[in-house]
Scaffold this motif. Structure first.
Motif, PDB file in Angstrom:
ATOM      1  N   THR A 165      59.056  27.863  63.197  1.00 18.17           N
ATOM      2  CA  THR A 165      58.658  29.299  63.749  1.00 18.17           C
ATOM      3  C   THR A 165      59.499  30.404  63.101  1.00 18.17           C
ATOM      4  OG1 THR A 165      59.745  29.293  65.858  1.00 18.17           O
ATOM      5  CG2 THR A 165      57.302  28.517  65.686  1.00 18.17           C
ATOM      6  N   ASP A 166      60.582  29.952  62.311  1.00 14.99           N
ATOM      7  CA  ASP A 166      61.393  30.913  61.872  1.00 14.99           C
ATOM      8  C   ASP A 166      60.603  32.142  60.812  1.00 14.99           C
ATOM      9  OD1 ASP A 166      63.837  29.883  62.743  1.00 14.99           O
ATOM     10  OD2 ASP A 166      64.310  28.995  60.852  1.00 14.99           O
ATOM     11  N   PRO A 167      61.055  33.451  61.182  1.00 11.32           N
ATOM     12  CA  PRO A 167      60.111  34.228  60.478  1.00 11.32           C
ATOM     13  C   PRO A 167      60.206  34.111  58.931  1.00 11.32           C
ATOM     14  CG  PRO A 167      61.246  35.435  62.119  1.00 11.32           C
ATOM     15  CD  PRO A 167      61.647  33.988  61.990  1.00 11.32           C
ATOM     16  N   CYS A 168      59.361  34.418  58.060  1.00 14.76           N
ATOM     17  CA  CYS A 168      59.387  34.240  56.632  1.00 14.76           C
ATOM     18  C   CYS A 168      58.298  35.036  55.997  1.00 14.76           C
ATOM     19  CB  CYS A 168      59.116  32.702  56.083  1.00 14.76           C
ATOM     20  SG  CYS A 168      58.802  32.292  54.828  1.00 14.76           S
ATOM     21  N   SER A 169      58.846  35.731  55.164  1.00 15.40           N
ATOM     22  CA  SER A 169      57.940  36.748  54.217  1.00 15.40           C
ATOM     23  C   SER A 169      57.650  35.724  52.803  1.00 15.40           C
ATOM     24  CB  SER A 169      58.490  37.988  53.769  1.00 15.40           C
ATOM     25  OG  SER A 169      58.826  39.027  54.963  1.00 15.40           O
ATOM     26  N   PHE A 170      56.587  35.877  52.036  1.00 16.38           N
ATOM     27  CA  PHE A 170      56.175  35.235  51.010  1.00 16.38           C
ATOM     28  C   PHE A 170      55.202  35.780  50.231  1.00 16.38           C
ATOM     29  CE2 PHE A 170      53.440  33.531  54.508  1.00 16.38           C
ATOM     30  CZ  PHE A 170      52.185  33.817  53.986  1.00 16.38           C
ATOM     31  N   ILE A 171      55.154  35.594  49.023  1.00 12.67           N
ATOM     32  CA  ILE A 171      54.263  36.217  47.994  1.00 12.67           C
ATOM     33  C   ILE A 171      53.448  34.981  47.507  1.00 12.67           C
ATOM     34  CG2 ILE A 171      55.717  38.085  47.229  1.00 12.67           C
ATOM     35  CD1 ILE A 171      56.546  36.636  44.863  1.00 12.67           C
ATOM     36  N   ASP A 172      52.042  35.200  47.075  1.00 19.03           N
ATOM     37  CA  ASP A 172      51.140  34.551  46.318  1.00 19.03           C
ATOM     38  C   ASP A 172      50.955  34.843  45.035  1.00 19.03           C
ATOM     39  OD1 ASP A 172      51.016  32.966  48.770  1.00 19.03           O
ATOM     40  OD2 ASP A 172      49.335  34.039  49.590  1.00 19.03           O
ATOM     41  N   ILE A 173      51.139  33.890  43.987  1.00 18.13           N
ATOM     42  CA  ILE A 173      51.009  34.400  42.586  1.00 18.13           C
ATOM     43  C   ILE A 173      50.188  33.070  41.811  1.00 18.13           C
ATOM     44  CG2 ILE A 173      52.318  34.882  40.456  1.00 18.13           C
ATOM     45  CD1 ILE A 173      54.772  34.708  42.114  1.00 18.13           C
ATOM     46  N   PRO A 174      49.122  33.655  41.190  1.00 18.87           N
ATOM     47  CA  PRO A 174      48.089  32.583  40.587  1.00 18.87           C
ATOM     48  C   PRO A 174      49.075  31.921  39.627  1.00 18.87           C
ATOM     49  CG  PRO A 174      47.052  34.953  40.460  1.00 18.87           C
ATOM     50  CD  PRO A 174      48.619  35.028  41.061  1.00 18.87           C
ATOM     51  N   ALA A 175      48.957  30.700  39.057  1.00 18.88           N
ATOM     52  CA  ALA A 175      49.717  29.671  38.426  1.00 18.88           C
ATOM     53  C   ALA A 175      49.918  30.416  37.072  1.00 18.88           C
ATOM     54  CB  ALA A 175      49.177  28.398  38.337  1.00 18.88           C
ATOM     55  N   ASP A 176      48.715  30.935  36.358  1.00 20.42           N
ATOM     56  CA  ASP A 176      49.143  31.581  35.025  1.00 20.42           C
ATOM     57  C   ASP A 176      50.141  32.796  35.066  1.00 20.42           C
ATOM     58  OD1 ASP A 176      47.262  33.187  36.591  1.00 20.42           O
ATOM     59  OD2 ASP A 176      46.150  33.713  34.664  1.00 20.42           O
ATOM     60  N   MET A 177      49.861  33.529  36.098  1.00 15.20           N
ATOM     61  CA  MET A 177      50.800  34.684  36.280  1.00 15.20           C
ATOM     62  C   MET A 177      52.435  34.261  36.507  1.00 15.20           C
ATOM     63  SD  MET A 177      51.467  37.869  35.919  1.00 15.20           S
ATOM     64  CE  MET A 177      49.877  38.527  35.389  1.00 15.20           C
ATOM     65  N   PHE A 178      52.372  33.225  37.351  1.00  8.01           N
ATOM     66  CA  PHE A 178      53.877  32.500  37.763  1.00  8.01           C
ATOM     67  C   PHE A 178      54.376  32.107  36.302  1.00  8.01           C
ATOM     68  CE2 PHE A 178      55.980  28.779  38.331  1.00  8.01           C
ATOM     69  CZ  PHE A 178      57.198  29.291  39.285  1.00  8.01           C
ATOM     70  N   SER A 179      53.675  31.483  35.558  1.00  9.76           N
ATOM     71  CA  SER A 179      54.373  30.852  34.317  1.00  9.76           C
ATOM     72  C   SER A 179      54.675  32.016  33.470  1.00  9.76           C
ATOM     73  CB  SER A 179      53.288  29.990  33.538  1.00  9.76           C
ATOM     74  OG  SER A 179      53.081  28.955  34.399  1.00  9.76           O
ATOM     75  N   LYS A 180      53.857  33.385  33.361  1.00  7.02           N
ATOM     76  CA  LYS A 180      54.162  34.238  32.321  1.00  7.02           C
ATOM     77  C   LYS A 180      55.555  34.976  32.649  1.00  7.02           C
ATOM     78  CE  LYS A 180      52.005  38.923  31.159  1.00  7.02           C
ATOM     79  NZ  LYS A 180      50.945  39.705  31.178  1.00  7.02           N
ATOM     80  N   VAL A 181      55.568  35.185  34.186  1.00  5.18           N
ATOM     81  CA  VAL A 181      56.880  35.986  34.545  1.00  5.18           C
ATOM     82  C   VAL A 181      57.912  35.353  35.150  1.00  5.18           C
ATOM     83  CG1 VAL A 181      55.259  37.912  35.437  1.00  5.18           C
ATOM     84  CG2 VAL A 181      56.124  36.376  36.964  1.00  5.18           C
ATOM     85  N   CYS A 182      57.986  34.086  35.479  1.00  3.87           N
ATOM     86  CA  CYS A 182      59.072  33.169  36.134  1.00  3.87           C
ATOM     87  C   CYS A 182      59.963  32.716  34.858  1.00  3.87           C
ATOM     88  CB  CYS A 182      58.432  31.947  36.807  1.00  3.87           C
ATOM     89  SG  CYS A 182      59.690  31.413  37.636  1.00  3.87           S
ATOM     90  N   PRO A 183      61.374  32.894  35.070  1.00  4.28           N
ATOM     91  CA  PRO A 183      62.311  32.171  34.207  1.00  4.28           C
ATOM     92  C   PRO A 183      62.093  30.597  33.920  1.00  4.28           C
ATOM     93  CG  PRO A 183      63.416  33.561  35.733  1.00  4.28           C
ATOM     94  CD  PRO A 183      62.123  33.504  36.225  1.00  4.28           C
ATOM     95  N   SER A 184      62.483  30.299  32.761  1.00  2.80           N
ATOM     96  CA  SER A 184      62.445  28.935  32.642  1.00  2.80           C
ATOM     97  C   SER A 184      63.812  28.148  33.359  1.00  2.80           C
ATOM     98  CB  SER A 184      62.523  28.570  31.190  1.00  2.80           C
ATOM     99  OG  SER A 184      63.673  28.835  30.418  1.00  2.80           O
ATOM    100  N   ALA A 185      63.936  26.817  33.464  1.00  6.86           N
ATOM    101  CA  ALA A 185      64.884  26.390  33.987  1.00  6.86           C
ATOM    102  C   ALA A 185      66.092  26.285  32.962  1.00  6.86           C
ATOM    103  CB  ALA A 185      64.650  24.646  33.798  1.00  6.86           C
TER     104      ALA A 185
END
Length: 723
Positions: A165-185
């Motif tokens: 029950t710990d409070p948690c904020s989160f975002i939902d991103i479509p997979a194609d947008m996630f790959s577009k903006v997220c850094p690589s390993a």
């Protein structure tokens, strides 16, 4: 005038903790030279707690660009400064790369913003129907994340101290947008580093240096002409255990991430800004200070806005007032003159039934006031000043005295210490008078000379000022604890985006300290004793006041020691109310006694009074101040030359020119197909190669520290001169 300025800052690759957050087991085995059993095993479990679903309230020092800022942010890589230097490496994002941070900044433009939920709990990042457990605990919960969503793997069971029950904020991103903006390993290890800088010219601090962790985004807003939708939103998110789902260096989706999936990431901070042609970058904010509705030329001293009357008109109005023929025009002149002197008219509730309006002026005044000899006052009313011509009181010093008394009564430690010291003084004076009477009666002192001589010597020294009293009064003399409404009685005196210079009224300070010292004062004898004790206290407090700043620059130590307990002759300073204070909490300030910046002044107090108000006090008359962009908050970014994004290389080997830009060192950076996402690892290799082939600087390894130096933008210094 604004120009580039050299400032000291060191860059460090990482601060990886010896043990990352998680649950651990220590196993100890002892083998003996005997028959079976010949070995014994003992196990001990322990946990290393760490943030996972939310950060501590003070973990984030600042973000850049500032929240809701408007400015030319094209090419600026958003960043977050974190108080705990090990925080970006306390968890794992890429299992094969321990230098990769688990925190990242994702930036979105226009209508591509992801959905943010700020009211979630820990179970919302686990698949629906999955039982969420806690290691070594009976606590359980049920995941709620819908089918088709992916989130942080391998977090079940939760660690010690965490609950479903710990409070948690989160975002939902479509997979194609996630790959577009997220850094690589490969990008991640370059997107976090440590910066260390001194605190000599920053707000009062117990430490002389400060270190913070910097997390960089891998994207930036495009130039306005190329991107009509200027609204941007940045998110500080967790990439814990997300290594297998990260895109390739060019933004190619991971084969482990379904193309129709929705990626859910834990989010710790979200803020918006706009990339446009408005002036809310550091330099622009500095140069826009004191601009009124009609542009530059606004007030620069702390007072209410009013047209300054001519001296001849003031003289005529005073003459007419004394003669009893004051006109409306004369009254207007006198009121405007009072406002220009720093006064404001406030409601005054009299001790007996009734109210009136009285003049009041705080200790921060727009002109120099000559200190006058001050005795002690029996009460605050003794310091009221009445003008029979206007029927108005001047309650300035009366209010200061009353405030000092209230502050002293509000501090049990000070009031008790003051009471006991005054009692010891009273007893010492009584013993001295008794000794004088005995010596008078003994005549030639032939009776018990040894005893009475020793007693007389011992009584010559009254108890000195206790250090806790001197320190408390020292803080009071620097206005610490004084309510802001007493310093600035009207908000119009310090509007938004303003810088106001002032002189400190030492007569106001004397009344303030006298009010605090009045506790326990009774009768004529008590007042006379307080005169001497108050003088000693002022003297003892002076040395303490000069040493209140623990992060004073070393070169000022000799100056402070030489001043010792001498009274302040002149104290000046300024109040700054601006986005500069909230957006750059590590702002650097220097004050000078000349307009050429040759003789610096000793800072007495630099303190943020609120999120956007900064108070600075200097010993001496300030003629110029410089406001520096803090090195720990210098942003990284790229430049747009109309065709491509570039960066100018900096020297990494020559100690004399370390960090200086290299002539002819401008290179194009590697960018993903969207034109606003940096291929970080590829750019790092390009920089490393150009430094070696073009300038003979063989930097190996080339880490996040070197990358940050190469990508950081120049610091800005803005000067303000007192005319």
């Amino acid at each position: 005038m604004a120009e580039s300025v050299k400032q000291f800052v060191s860059f460090t690759q990482y601060d990886i903790p010896p043990l990352k957050s998680g649950d651990y087991t220590i196993t100890a085995t002892q083998t003996l030279n005997q028959g079976t059993p010949d070995s014994f095993v003992a196990r001990k479990r322990f946990a290393v707690p760490g943030s996972r679903f939310k950060l501590n309230g003070d973990d984030i020092l600042s973000v850049l660009p500032a929240p809701l800022a408007n400015g030319e942010f094209a090419g600026v890589m958003p960043m977050v400064a974190l108080k705990r230097t090990s925080l970006p490496w306390q968890r794992t994002s890429v299992k094969s790369e321990e230098t990769a941070p688990w925190l990242a900044i994702l930036m979105f433009m226009g209508g591509d913003h992801p959905t943010l939920n700020t009211n979630g709990t820990a179970v919302d990042v686990f698949p629906k129907g999955v039982t969420v457990t806690v290691d070594n605990s009976s606590l359980t919960g049920q995941g709620t994340m819908p089918a088709g969503y992916v989130s942080h793997p391998d977090m079940n069971p939760l660690e010690y101290g965490q609950t479903p029950t710990d409070p948690c904020s989160f975002i939902d991103i479509p997979a194609d947008m996630f790959s577009k903006v997220c850094p690589s390993a490969a990008d991640l290890p370059y997107l976090a580093h440590i910066r260390t800088t001194d605190t000599y010219d920053t707000t009062d601090n117990e430490e002389t240096s400060i270190s913070c962790a910097i997390v960089l985004a891998n994207r930036w807003p495009r130039p306005n002409a190329e991107h009509p939708d200027v609204n941007a939103q940045a998110f500080l998110v967790s990439l814990e255990n997300m290594g297998d789902l990260l895109p390739g260096d060019d933004g190619t989706p991971s084969p482990n991430l379904p193309g129709d999936a929705i990626v859910r990431l834990i989010c710790y901070r979200a803020w918006k800004f706009a990339a446009n042609d408005m002036a809310e970058r550091f330099k622009d904010l500095c140069e826009a200070l004191n601009h009124g509705q009609n542009g530059p030329g606004g007030l620069t001293t702390l007072r209410l806005p009013a047209d300054t009357p001519e001296p001849a008109d003031v003289s005529t109005a005073l003459t007419n007032q004394a003669a009893g023929r004051l006109t409306d025009a004369d009254a207007d002149v006198l009121v405007r003159n009072g406002l220009c002197l720093g006064y404001t008219a406030l409601d005054h509730h009299l001790r007996e039934a009734g109210t009136t309006v009285s003049w009041y002026r705080g200790p921060l005044v727009p002109y120099a006031i000559t200190p006058v000899a001050y005795d002690v006052a029996p009460c605050s009313d003794a310091l009221l000043r009445y003008d029979p011509q206007t029927g108005l009181f001047d309650a300035t010093y009366a209010q200061a005295w009353q405030l000092g008394q209230l502050l002293a009564l509000h501090s049990p430690s000070f009031s008790v210490a003051l009471y006991h010291w005054k009692q010891s003084l009273q007893k010492g004076v009584a013993a001295q008078e008794e000794m004088a009477l005995i010596q008078q009666k003994l005549g030639d002192g032939s009776l018990l000379p040894s005893f009475f001589a020793r007693r007389a010597t011992r009584l010559d020294q009254l108890p000195p000022v206790p250090s806790d009293i001197a320190d408390w009064v020292a803080r009071l003399k620097l206005l610490k604890g004084v309510p802001f409404s007493s310093l600035v009685p009207d908000e119009a005196m310090l509007p938004v985006e303003s810088l106001r210079f002032f002189h400190l009224d030492m007569n106001w300070i004397a009344a303030l300290v006298d009010g605090a010292f009045s506790i326990g004062r009774a009768g004529v004898d008590g007042a006379q004793r307080d005169v001497n004790a108050l003088a000693e206290t002022h003297s003892a407090a002076q040395m303490s006041a000069r040493r209140q700043r623990k992060n004073q620059h070393p070169h000022l130590a000799a100056r402070v020691a030489a001043a010792a307990n001498a009274e302040f002759e002149v104290v000046t300073g300024f109040l700054l109310r601006s986005q500069l204070v909230s957006g750059w909490p590590l702002l650097r300030i220097k004050g000078f006694a000349d307009t050429e910046g040759l003789t610096d002044l000793t800072p007495l107090r630099f303190e943020r009074l609120s999120n956007d108000v900064l108070l600075c006090l200097f010993e001496g008359e300030v003629k110029m101040i410089t406001i520096h962009e803090p090195p720990a908050q210098l942003h990284c970014g790229v430049e747009w030359d109309g065709q491509q994004y570039t960066t100018t290389l900096r020297d990494l080997t020559d100690q004399a020119d370390l960090g200086q830009q290299l002539d002819g060192g401008t290179i194009a950076v590697a960018v993903r197909p969207d034109g606003q996402t940096l291929q970080v690892a590829d750019t790092a290799r390009l920089i490393q190669s150009h430094l070696k082939t073009g300038f003979g600087q063989n930097i190996d390894p080339f880490t996040s520290a070197e990358f940050a130096v190469e990508m950081v933008q120049g610091a800005v210094k803005v000067e303000f001169k007192v005319q």
